[in-house]
Motif scaffolding. Structure first.
Motif, PDB file in Angstrom:
ATOM      1  N   PHE A  78      44.210 -14.255  49.685  1.00 63.91           N
ATOM      2  CA  PHE A  78      43.636 -12.958  49.326  1.00 63.91           C
ATOM      3  C   PHE A  78      44.123 -12.516  47.958  1.00 63.91           C
ATOM      4  O   PHE A  78      43.339 -12.099  47.112  1.00 63.91           O
ATOM      5  CB  PHE A  78      43.976 -11.902  50.396  1.00 63.91           C
ATOM      6  N   LYS A  82      44.972   5.490  50.506  1.00 69.37           N
ATOM      7  CA  LYS A  82      44.002   5.356  51.598  1.00 69.37           C
ATOM      8  C   LYS A  82      44.525   5.963  52.900  1.00 69.37           C
ATOM      9  O   LYS A  82      43.771   6.247  53.816  1.00 69.37           O
ATOM     10  CB  LYS A  82      43.658   3.883  51.829  1.00 69.37           C
ATOM     11  N   GLN A 123      46.495  -3.655  58.242  1.00 70.71           N
ATOM     12  CA  GLN A 123      47.027  -2.285  58.171  1.00 70.71           C
ATOM     13  C   GLN A 123      46.914  -1.670  56.780  1.00 70.71           C
ATOM     14  O   GLN A 123      47.790  -0.916  56.352  1.00 70.71           O
ATOM     15  CB  GLN A 123      48.489  -2.273  58.646  1.00 70.71           C
ATOM     16  N   CYS A 124      45.841  -2.005  56.073  1.00 72.67           N
ATOM     17  CA  CYS A 124      45.686  -1.457  54.717  1.00 72.67           C
ATOM     18  C   CYS A 124      45.045  -0.080  54.753  1.00 72.67           C
ATOM     19  O   CYS A 124      45.115   0.680  53.795  1.00 72.67           O
ATOM     20  CB  CYS A 124      44.859  -2.404  53.862  1.00 72.67           C
ATOM     21  N   MET A 125      44.375   0.244  55.845  1.00 75.02           N
ATOM     22  CA  MET A 125      43.736   1.544  56.064  1.00 75.02           C
ATOM     23  C   MET A 125      42.536   1.803  55.144  1.00 75.02           C
ATOM     24  O   MET A 125      42.119   2.938  54.960  1.00 75.02           O
ATOM     25  CB  MET A 125      44.743   2.703  55.942  1.00 75.02           C
ATOM     26  N   THR A 126      41.999   0.722  54.600  1.00 72.52           N
ATOM     27  CA  THR A 126      40.774   0.862  53.812  1.00 72.52           C
ATOM     28  C   THR A 126      39.666   1.412  54.708  1.00 72.52           C
ATOM     29  O   THR A 126      38.891   2.273  54.305  1.00 72.52           O
ATOM     30  CB  THR A 126      40.355  -0.512  53.254  1.00 72.52           C
ATOM     31  N   ALA A 170      39.923   3.382  57.251  1.00 75.38           N
ATOM     32  CA  ALA A 170      40.099   4.807  57.531  1.00 75.38           C
ATOM     33  C   ALA A 170      39.655   5.661  56.347  1.00 75.38           C
ATOM     34  O   ALA A 170      39.075   6.733  56.518  1.00 75.38           O
ATOM     35  CB  ALA A 170      41.559   5.095  57.872  1.00 75.38           C
ATOM     36  N   ALA A 171      39.906   5.158  55.152  1.00 77.69           N
ATOM     37  CA  ALA A 171      39.532   5.930  53.962  1.00 77.69           C
ATOM     38  C   ALA A 171      38.013   5.952  53.793  1.00 77.69           C
ATOM     39  O   ALA A 171      37.462   6.864  53.194  1.00 77.69           O
ATOM     40  CB  ALA A 171      40.197   5.342  52.728  1.00 77.69           C
ATOM     41  N   ARG A 172      37.324   4.946  54.334  1.00 82.85           N
ATOM     42  CA  ARG A 172      35.883   4.807  54.090  1.00 82.85           C
ATOM     43  C   ARG A 172      34.976   5.330  55.213  1.00 82.85           C
ATOM     44  O   ARG A 172      33.821   5.646  54.977  1.00 82.85           O
ATOM     45  CB  ARG A 172      35.567   3.324  53.874  1.00 82.85           C
ATOM     46  N   PRO A 190      39.769  -6.445  54.435  1.00 82.04           N
ATOM     47  CA  PRO A 190      40.217  -7.747  53.928  1.00 82.04           C
ATOM     48  C   PRO A 190      40.322  -8.793  55.039  1.00 82.04           C
ATOM     49  O   PRO A 190      40.006  -9.967  54.818  1.00 82.04           O
ATOM     50  CB  PRO A 190      41.593  -7.450  53.328  1.00 82.04           C
TER      51      PRO A 190
END
Ligand code: SF4
Ligand code: SF4
Lengths: 449, 222
Positions: free
Chosen positions: A330, A271, B69-72, B74-76, B32
């Protein structure tokens, strides 16, 4: 031939739409031409990337021409294999002469991860000190701390990146090779994402380059007064990906066709700077990033998809330390329970330290919330090593995992109790100073002081 | 407040991470943290986009620390924004200004920082023990035994350590200290936690002395 879907004749529309959607009645040739246009513009592999999304590597070549940087190249000697990234770009994955860029999380917490990787390299008759190198002259990328606490900054991350990769570039010298002999192989997903992001900033910002040049100069880590930046950033799972067929055909000894595998790809693998992640049409139709899944497939296990595949693990960088309720809720709710209930998984594979730690360690507390689900968690390379007959304790080091690996190992036809007995006997040997190494330990200490 | 906002905007990543916002909420839908906290990446982007200075300051008091800070996002994001990246800029600015939220958040991170700044590693086997993580259960290791021996049973020489994830050469650590100092990380640390800063400074001085001694020894050997 009509494109109309049977049952839609009455409305004159295309199934699922109102009657205003009419069949275009295109000839086969026209239809192909029309869809080609759509594919070219909309298909994610050829998506119009706009100016901001052009290939950073091209700018690196320009910078090199201008005498700004040196690009650490992947040469034929690295025996690279080409793969496709999300946007259809080619990415060269070197298979040999690799500098192990270790991960603090893996080495500190899941040591079977790097051990399995090096075990594979030995199995392919790689010569330590020539075909790969593991040494003490490296730091962690420091990005876990940065994303967790905010202490650190782009400049410090960039300096660390350039310092470590400069060391990779010059490390061959000590062992009688040329500069650039060893190419960095990054073990950690966080390091991988962070390094790619930082590389982008370095290439884009002359100001940042100027600032870090001063630091690297002070450290004596410039080459001809220039910064060294690697041609590709390579994640270890990409090495496993390109080696998967060799692993399965040359080394596999255990049939895993009865094992149900679920995959969790690390967020920071695919990602972050997502244009660089590997996709392969033969792996889940190219709809998921290929690494990890591909090796499970190549080994002949049952790769099972599940609805929350896109979710993160709950690690959160900061949360795993100071907001644990988020992390464990989670991970139990969105990952472990789903893998168990939907996919009846025998194992969940990961490709990164943070995810594996999170999903491995947070299962026990689930019982307190009537979430009595558990699934063994390990890295793709650990699972592959098991399938190739590696010792579950001595090499795969499953003794550090909190999740229930015993059942999986037994289901693979390996006796956990037997292996444990052997290992306990080996611990006595260790106490007596008879330690086994994967390679000459002196090489690992080559960078001391 | 205005100063804080200007500082966020002047970060060279800002234009990279924020291009505009459709307000579509795709980022929030897959975030999340949005499922567990009163937090929405869409809101963060909108705040910055519409320059609502007061609310930006408020968000920095608490909300920005929810991001995983998973950056999901940004990817979407169809606009190629990175709400997670913007959060990072805001966190850095919060630290620079010694904001209370940053201080509170950083406290439990002290051990990681101490490890990181003094050894160049962030995590070590001696940190992953049941007394530090009681919720991880009683069986973090499946084999009884002393940590040192268990580490020595790993067939990789560099990993036979307990206080660092792998053995780090002295020279490497010294280089690391130079990076921390030259990039202002030590200054931020001092603003955030003076005690921790003092402990780390002492440690660094000691290691530098060790290194000097080692260098002298080498010269004597020649
Ligand atoms: S990076 Fe932060 S804001 Fe973005 S999806 Fe992840 S948790 Fe949400
Ligand atoms: S996904 Fe992007 S455009 Fe949509 S609300 Fe979030 S930041 Fe705005």
């Amino acid at each position: 031939m009509s494109n109309q879907i049977p049952g839609d004749e009455n409305t004159g529309g295309i199934a699922g739409h109102g009657s205003f959607f009419q069949d275009a009645n295109l000839s086969a040739e026209e239809a192909t031409r029309a869809t080609d246009w759509v594919r070219k513009h909309v298909d994610r592999r050829t998506i119009d990337l706009g100016e901001r999304m052009d290939d950073i590597r091209e700018h690196m070549w320009e910078l090199e021409k201008e005498g700004e940087i040196i690009v650490h190249r992947i040469t034929d000697e690295h025996e690279p294999i080409n793969v496709k990234t999300l946007f259809g770009w080619d990415k060269k994955v070197p298979t040999k002469q690799l500098w192990h860029h270790k991960s603090c999380g893996q080495c500190g917490n899941i040591p079977g991860y790097p051990a399995s990787l090096m075990w594979f390299m030995n199995k392919f008759n790689f010569e330590p000190g020539k075909d790969y190198l593991d040494e003490t002259d490296q730091t962690s990328c420091t990005a876990w701390n940065y994303h967790g606490s905010g202490i650190g900054n782009v400049e410090s991350l960039a300096a660390v990146f350039l310092r470590n990769f400069h060391q990779a570039y010059v490390s061959g010298k000590q062992h009688g090779h040329e500069l650039g002999h060893f190419f960095p192989l990054v073990h950690c997903g966080t390091s991988f994402g962070n390094y790619k992001e930082i590389r982008k900033y370095l290439v884009e910002s002359a100001e940042l380059r100027e600032k870090v040049k001063k630091i690297l100069g002070k450290l004596g880590r410039l080459v001809d007064g220039k910064l060294v930046i690697p041609e590709e950033i390579i994640h270890y799972s990409e090495w496993v990906h390109v080696m998967r067929n060799r692993i399965a055909s040359e080394l596999q000894t255990i049939d895993v066709s009865n094992i149900r595998v679920t995959m969790h790809a690390a967020c920071h693998y695919y990602k972050m700077v997502h244009e660089d992640a590997i996709y392969d049409p033969t792996v889940l139709g190219g709809n998921r990033t290929a690494v990890g899944s591909s090796v499970a497939q190549a080994l002949g296990s049952q790769l099972i998809d599940y609805s929350t595949w896109y979710d993160c693990c709950g690690f959160g960088f900061r949360h795993i330390i100071s907001e644990r309720e988020f992390t464990r809720s989670f991970t139990m709710d969105r990952k472990i329970r789903v893998a168990k209930e939907e996919a009846q998984a025998d194992v969940m594979l990961g490709i990164d330290t943070g995810c594996i730690t999170t999903m491995d360690k947070n299962q026990w507390i689930g019982r307190a919330h009537e979430q009595n689900f558990s699934v063994p968690i390990m890295a793709d390379v650990q699972f592959a090593a098991l399938a190739c007959g590696a010792d579950p304790f001595k090499i795969v080091q499953l003794q550090w995992h909190a999740s229930p690996c015993e059942e999986l190992v037994e289901k693979m036809g390996i006796s956990w109790t037997e292996a444990k007995k052997n290992f306990e006997a080996y611990l006595k040997e260790v106490e007596a100073g008879n330690i086994e190494y994967l390679y000459n330990p002196e090489l690992a200490l080559g960078g001391r002081a | 407040m205005q100063e804080i906002y200007d500082e966020i905007r002047s970060d060279f990543r800002y234009d990279h991470e924020l291009n505009g916002c459709l307000n579509c909420g795709i980022c929030t839908a897959t975030c999340p943290s949005a499922q567990f906290y009163d937090y929405s990446p869409r809101e963060i982007v909108q705040l910055l986009w519409t320059a609502n200075v007061e609310q930006i300051y408020d968000a920095m008091q608490e909300k920005i620390w929810a991001c995983a800070q998973c950056m999901t996002c940004a990817a979407r994001c169809p606009f190629k924004n990175s709400p997670g990246g913007l959060v990072m800029i805001m966190r850095e600015v919060a630290i620079k200004h010694g904001m209370q939220s940053a201080k509170d958040v950083l406290r439990p991170f002290g051990r990681v920082m101490l490890k990181l700044i003094t050894t160049g590693n962030q995590l070590s086997p001696d940190m992953i023990q049941p007394d530090h993580f009681p919720d991880w259960g009683p069986n973090i290791q499946k084999v009884e035994g002393d940590l040192k021996t268990l580490r020595k049973a790993i067939p990789v020489k560099t990993l036979q350590t307990v206080e660092t994830a792998w053995e780090v050469s002295l020279k490497t650590s010294i280089e690391m200290y130079t990076i921390w100092e030259m990039t202002g990380v030590m200054n931020s640390l001092e603003t955030m936690d003076e005690n921790l800063f003092d402990v780390i400074e002492d440690f660094i001085d000691e290691k530098r002395d060790d290194y000097e001694d080692w260098l002298e020894e080498q010269e004597d050997d020649d």
